[in-house]
Design an enzyme around this catalytic site. Structure first.
Site, PDB file in Angstrom:
ATOM      1  N   ARG A 174       0.270  -1.166   0.341  1.00 47.39           N
ATOM      2  CA  ARG A 174      -0.139   0.012   0.105  1.00 47.39           C
ATOM      3  C   ARG A 174       0.771   1.195   0.371  1.00 47.39           C
ATOM      4  O   ARG A 174       0.298   2.221  -0.512  1.00 47.39           O
ATOM      5  CB  ARG A 174      -0.846   0.129   1.335  1.00 47.39           C
ATOM      6  N   LYS A 231      -8.680   5.927 -19.809  1.00 48.03           N
ATOM      7  CA  LYS A 231      -9.109   6.640 -20.896  1.00 48.03           C
ATOM      8  C   LYS A 231      -7.740   6.491 -21.664  1.00 48.03           C
ATOM      9  O   LYS A 231      -7.215   5.608 -21.720  1.00 48.03           O
ATOM     10  CB  LYS A 231      -9.728   7.764 -20.409  1.00 48.03           C
ATOM     11  N   ASP A 282      -8.029  18.490 -14.094  1.00 50.41           N
ATOM     12  CA  ASP A 282      -8.943  17.072 -14.863  1.00 50.41           C
ATOM     13  C   ASP A 282      -8.508  17.170 -16.140  1.00 50.41           C
ATOM     14  O   ASP A 282      -9.112  18.051 -16.882  1.00 50.41           O
ATOM     15  CB  ASP A 282      -9.590  16.522 -14.407  1.00 50.41           C
ATOM     16  N   TYR A 299     -17.196  15.337 -15.509  1.00 44.34           N
ATOM     17  CA  TYR A 299     -17.538  14.054 -15.483  1.00 44.34           C
ATOM     18  C   TYR A 299     -18.754  13.875 -14.512  1.00 44.34           C
ATOM     19  O   TYR A 299     -18.517  14.192 -13.323  1.00 44.34           O
ATOM     20  CB  TYR A 299     -16.597  12.855 -15.460  1.00 44.34           C
TER      21      TYR A 299
END
Ligand code: P1T
Length: 398
Positions: free
Chosen positions: A51, A210, A185, A112
């Site tokens: 992690r 994407k 973004d 979005y």
């Protein structure tokens, strides 16, 4: 040659990468381990638990950090200010976790749908954050929206799905040095086209699902900062809350990035040709594409979206099919090469209906204000033969 001066085509292959020391492997092995042996308590090779540290994830994080323009050294931040997340939403959520209850955020009005949902339906309630949604294509509205509680400005440009553009330098000129984090973004443009950090932004975010990964086979998110203190704060939340990307998925995104530059050139070239063609079709009421001079913020596209100094409008097109919901539905059903699916930015062409699919969580009133109407469809132009794509659109429009 100074690595910083390499062309983007070279950087996507080599940025932030080092040969694996044991075998000399050119690509980083997928380190599938949750933990690492210690010689004595606290004595280890810099890796304690996946992690917190994983070499495959580091390879991706360092690569995207350099592509987005972070110049942090390993001493300043182990992964140069790049952080990989289990999804784009996890990356956005982590950015909000840098703030305190009561803080105010100014966000672009068109976003979005999932980002809008996280802001209004989760974080207002769970984190006590306050959001104002502002049309930042008009920067005079920004100054008026800033209060002494404003701690973050959240931009998407081009926006999803209306492909509105925000002048990033203009935002920096208004908001820099006022104790407000500036985050962009960069999912739609990617660092192949646009560099928010170079313009003075503090944080760049990606849905790496994407264009970065590019093959529609992984869900992932990215944050990059070039500021060492901010990197430390992000690293703390990343490790504390744990929304990390797995080693295997890190490998997939890194692998995808190798061809980012090639793919983006093709996406942009085909999208420009298709947008120009759609503009000539009577059954298409409106075509929105940042690379067309008819785009309302075309001058911003010319200034901040470029490949090799030339305007590059990206791979996304939004258009309105004449005849409302019935006609747009039948158009979407008839397409054969384009797949009707949420998401974007893969090698294959996708098409979707924002009002019913990606932006269903945005209220109908808000959608109406933004122009997300029933005839609106969003195309993600893949890298298939462009003539085949136009032929497919032509038969579906007929
Ligand atoms: O899906 P995920 O990787 O969690 O990323 C969310 C996200 C964030 N930002 C932008 C601009 C996005 O487009 C997305 C995800 N978008 C879709 C799934 C879509 O079809 O628009």
């Amino acid at each position: 040659m100074n690595k910083k001066n390499q062309h983007f085509d070279s950087k996507v292959i080599h940025a932030g990468q080092s040969v694996e020391p044991v075998t000399g492997a050119v690509m980083p092995p997928i380190f599938l381990t949750s933990t690492y042996v210690q010689e004595s308590p606290g004595v280890h090779k810099g890796f304690e638990y996946t992690r917190s540290h994983n070499p495959t994830r580091y390879a991706l994080e360092r690569c995207i950090a350099r592509l987005e323009g972070s110049e942090l050294t390993e001493e300043q931040d182990a992964s140069y200010g790049g952080f990989a997340f289990s999804s784009g939403m996890a990356a956005i959520s982590t950015t909000l976790d840098l703030l305190n209850a009561g803080d105010h955020i100014i966000a672009m009005d068109d976003l979005y749908g999932g980002t809008n949902r996280l802001f209004t339906k989760v974080k207002e309630r769970s984190a006590g954050l306050q959001f104002s949604f502002v049309d930042l294509t008009n920067l005079s509205l920004l100054e008026n929206a800033i209060t002494d509680k404003t701690k973050l400005i959240w931009i998407e440009t081009p926006t999803n799905p209306m492909l509105k553009l925000v002048d990033l330098e203009g935002v920096v000129n208004i908001a820099k040095d006022r104790g407000i984090l500036l985050a962009c973004d960069n999912t739609f443009a990617t660092p192949a086209l646009q560099h928010p950090l170079d313009m003075g932004f503090d944080i760049v975010m990606h849905s790496a699902t994407k264009y970065l990964a590019g093959h529609s086979d992984v869900v992932a998110g990215i944050l990059v900062t070039g500021n060492p203190e901010l990197a430390e704060r992000i690293r703390f939340v990343h490790n504390s809350a744990g929304p990390i990307l797995s080693p295997f998925d890190s490998y997939l995104v890194l692998r995808g990035i190798k061809t980012l530059s090639l793919r983006m050139r093709r996406h942009c070239e085909s999208a420009k040709r298709i947008a120009t063609w759609l503009n000539t079709q009577e059954s298409v009421e409106l075509v929105i594409y940042p690379g067309l001079s008819s785009h309302p913020q075309f001058e911003i596209a010319e200034k901040q979206m470029q490949i090799d100094g030339e305007l590059a409008g990206g791979g996304m097109i939004t258009c309105i099919i004449a005849g409302g919901i019935e006609k747009s539905k039948s158009f979407l059903e008839k397409l054969e090469i384009f797949s009707l699916a949420e998401s974007l930015g893969g090698v294959e062409s996708l098409v979707e209906h924002p009002a019913i699919m990606t932006h269903a969580s945005v209220s109908p009133e808000n959608r109406a204000e933004l122009g997300i109407e029933d005839g609106l469809v969003r195309l993600s132009i893949g890298i298939e033969d462009c003539g085949d794509l136009i032929a497919d659109l032509e038969q579906a429009l007929a």
